[in-house]
Design an enzyme around this catalytic site. Structure first.
Site, PDB file in Angstrom:
ATOM      1  N   LYS A  79       0.829  -1.209   0.000  1.00 33.60           N
ATOM      2  CA  LYS A  79       0.000   0.000   0.000  1.00 33.60           C
ATOM      3  C   LYS A  79       0.863   1.258   0.000  1.00 33.60           C
ATOM      4  O   LYS A  79       1.943   1.281   0.582  1.00 33.60           O
ATOM      5  CB  LYS A  79      -0.905  -0.037   1.238  1.00 33.60           C
ATOM      6  N   SER A 154      -9.708   1.547   2.843  1.00 36.68           N
ATOM      7  CA  SER A 154      -8.860   2.323   1.956  1.00 36.68           C
ATOM      8  C   SER A 154      -7.787   1.499   1.256  1.00 36.68           C
ATOM      9  O   SER A 154      -7.176   1.984   0.310  1.00 36.68           O
ATOM     10  CB  SER A 154      -8.183   3.459   2.744  1.00 36.68           C
ATOM     11  N   SER A 178      -9.722  -0.799   7.095  1.00 39.24           N
ATOM     12  CA  SER A 178      -9.213  -0.658   5.732  1.00 39.24           C
ATOM     13  C   SER A 178      -8.517  -1.871   5.140  1.00 39.24           C
ATOM     14  O   SER A 178      -8.214  -1.877   3.945  1.00 39.24           O
ATOM     15  CB  SER A 178      -8.255   0.535   5.661  1.00 39.24           C
TER      16      SER A 178
HETATM   17  N1  GLN Z   1     -13.129   3.687   6.375  1.00 35.37           N
HETATM   18  C1  GLN Z   1     -12.520   4.091   7.608  1.00 35.37           C
HETATM   19  C2  GLN Z   1     -12.204   5.566   7.566  1.00 35.37           C
HETATM   20  O1  GLN Z   1     -12.444   6.158   6.585  1.00 35.37           O
HETATM   21  C3  GLN Z   1     -11.311   3.269   7.893  1.00 35.37           C
HETATM   22  C4  GLN Z   1     -10.070   3.736   7.237  1.00 35.37           C
HETATM   23  C5  GLN Z   1      -8.848   2.944   7.593  1.00 35.37           C
HETATM   24  O2  GLN Z   1      -8.925   1.891   8.235  1.00 35.37           O
HETATM   25  N2  GLN Z   1      -7.702   3.445   7.190  1.00 35.37           N
HETATM   26  O3  GLN Z   1     -11.713   6.128   8.496  1.00 35.37           O
END
Ligand code: GLN
Length: 478
Positions: A79, A154, A178
């Protein structure tokens, strides 16, 4: 079976048996990337040449009888918020569009020492804020199972790369889901490990008390193998845990007979799509048929998890992202009259709308007069959630729930109303707030052919048990 659909474990066995070379694996991934990347968009950067050269070195090691272990010669996608020396690491943001880190994250260093090969850096929501990989300044990523749908986020690029055969495995980051939610949307396995077990050194900070690095793979066994490789104490991360390492792979294949598994009723109630609920109940039946004891349990504090997560994560983000001021870190505006304008223009140009929203929300929640009402309250909720989990884990060994309330949605569907996307995190944020491990495992598809995922949660350091249960669910996938 083709190289691009084989599991990591199978590829590793074939490599060690001399049936295949690392160069062949890397070349197959590169060909696949060239064939599908135009429609999927899983990567921001690929490193074909360097990957082939590293593969040759791995093959030479094996020929000389100096193989570094089961991961030697295996390509990995990483990532875009995990630093790798000399490889552009953008966080999918204009703010870091030109950032080339001079050092590598510890998790990557461990994989490199194990002989892994970097295929490329994957797409993501800007600074890991989002659930659909649509908030990338570069391009959106599409779901390999249906190109009109999002891959989740994400870590959507990492999940899509593994699902599409563009990499056998990947690293993602999980702050509030994410790794787990994109794994569910793309039909792959994703683990959020116990907070503190995998070093955060070199992971660009979003919300430091919640951030973790976790593996995305095609099978449960692959996931445990990769997690073991990145786990370990690290002096460069102040929250890293010093603990004698028990292998996450140790209980694989032991079956689930006698394990007590709870179904939290709050996670199967309101807002859960029928296809997801049915998939969870079918997984429960399958576990029961293999000897597990399933009971319904209740964690009343979970209804407050989502607002608490969004206050805490945004508060921490507002502080962490303050360093991007165009002076020492990040994009710098071309023209400015004074220091104030330098800050204003650099940050206005560098951050996208979702990141700005979180910074505003977090700054508000931390400001005088609101701190007690919002931030302090959210911390109290976090304590209640931890206690609820502690209590429940006296009664059961693990919890089974949806990984997300629905299957993947269509591109653009939730882009205009941020609240809609936030609600989709309701199953993943409780484990994040409690710091406990949580595994997302594929459990079939819905009528539209989209993958569905279930989540397993357990007490701190229970990764081996979660993989053990996950393997029993995975076996039944149609
Ligand atoms: N969807 C969640 C957020 O927007 C989790 C994001 C993440 O785990 N980086 O904060």
């Amino acid at each position: 079976m083709s190289i691009t659909t084989m599991s990591l474990t199978a590829l590793s066995a074939a490599l060690q048996a001399g049936k295949i070379s690392s160069r062949e694996i890397v070349q197959a991934c590169i060909s696949r990337i060239q064939a599908v990347e135009g429609s999927i968009g899983a990567y921001i950067t690929t490193c074909e040449e360097a990957a082939l050269q590293t593969a040759d070195r791995s093959d030479a090691r094996r020929a000389a009888g100096e193989c570094a272990g089961p991961l030697d010669g295996i390509p990995v996608a990483v990532k875009n918020n995990i630093c790798i020396r000399d490889v552009r690491t953008t966080c999918a943001s204009r703010m870091l569009a030109d950032f080339v880190p001079p050092y590598s994250a510890t998790a990557w260093e461990r994989l490199e020492q194990a002989g892994c090969i970097l295929l490329g850096k994957t797409n993501m929501d800007e600074f890991a804020m989002g659930s659909a990989t649509e908030h990338s300044v570069f391009h959106p990523t599409r779901n390999p199972h249906d190109l009109t749908c999002v891959p989740g986020g994400s870590s959507g690029g990492s999940a899509a790369a593994v699902a599409a055969g563009e990499a056998p495995c990947a690293l993602g980051s999980d702050t509030g889901g994410s790794v787990r939610q994109p794994a569910a949307f793309c039909g792959v396995v994703g683990m959020r490990p116990t907070y503190g077990t995998v070093s955060r050194h070199g992971l660009v900070a979003f919300a430091s008390s919640l951030d973790t690095i976790g593996p995305l793979t095609r099978t449960v066994a692959d996931n445990a193998l990769l997690l073991d490789a990145i786990t370990g104490h690290d002096l460069k991360d102040g929250t890293s845990i010093r603990r004698p390492g028990g292998s996450a792979q140790r209980a694989l294949g032991m079956g689930v007979s006698g394990l007590r598994i709870g179904l939290p009723k709050e996670m199967l109630a309101q807002g859960v799509a029928d296809d997801v609920r049915i998939a969870v109940l079918q997984s429960a039946q399958r576990l029961e048929a293999q000897g597990a004891r399933i009971t319904e349990v209740s964690l009343p504090s979970l209804r407050h998890a989502l607002p608490a997560y969004y206050i805490i994560s945004s508060a921490e983000a507002s502080s962490n992202l303050a360093r991007y001021d165009g002076v020492r870190y990040g994009h710098r505006a071309a023209e400015y009259a004074d220091l104030e304008e330098l800050y204003l223009k650099s940050r206005s140009e560098g951050f996208g709308p979702e990141v700005k929203r979180r910074i505003l929300l977090g700054t508000y929640a931390l400001s005088a007069g609101y701190y007690d009402a919002y931030y302090q309250k959210a911390l109290q909720v976090r304590t209640l959630i931890k206690r609820d989990f502690e209590g429940i884990f006296n009664q059961v060994d693990a919890l089974l729930s949806p990984a997300a309330p629905t299957a993947a949605w269509r591109l653009g569907e939730k882009r205009t109303d941020p609240m809609e996307a936030y609600l989709s995190d309701m199953h993943s944020v409780p484990a994040s707030l409690a710091g406990i491990p949580a595994l997302s495992v594929p459990c079939g598809r819905n009528e539209a052919g989209l993958p569905l995922g279930v989540q397993l949660m357990g007490p701190h350091f229970s990764e081996a048990t979660l993989y053990r249960i996950g393997a029993a669910i995975e076996g039944g996938e149609g």
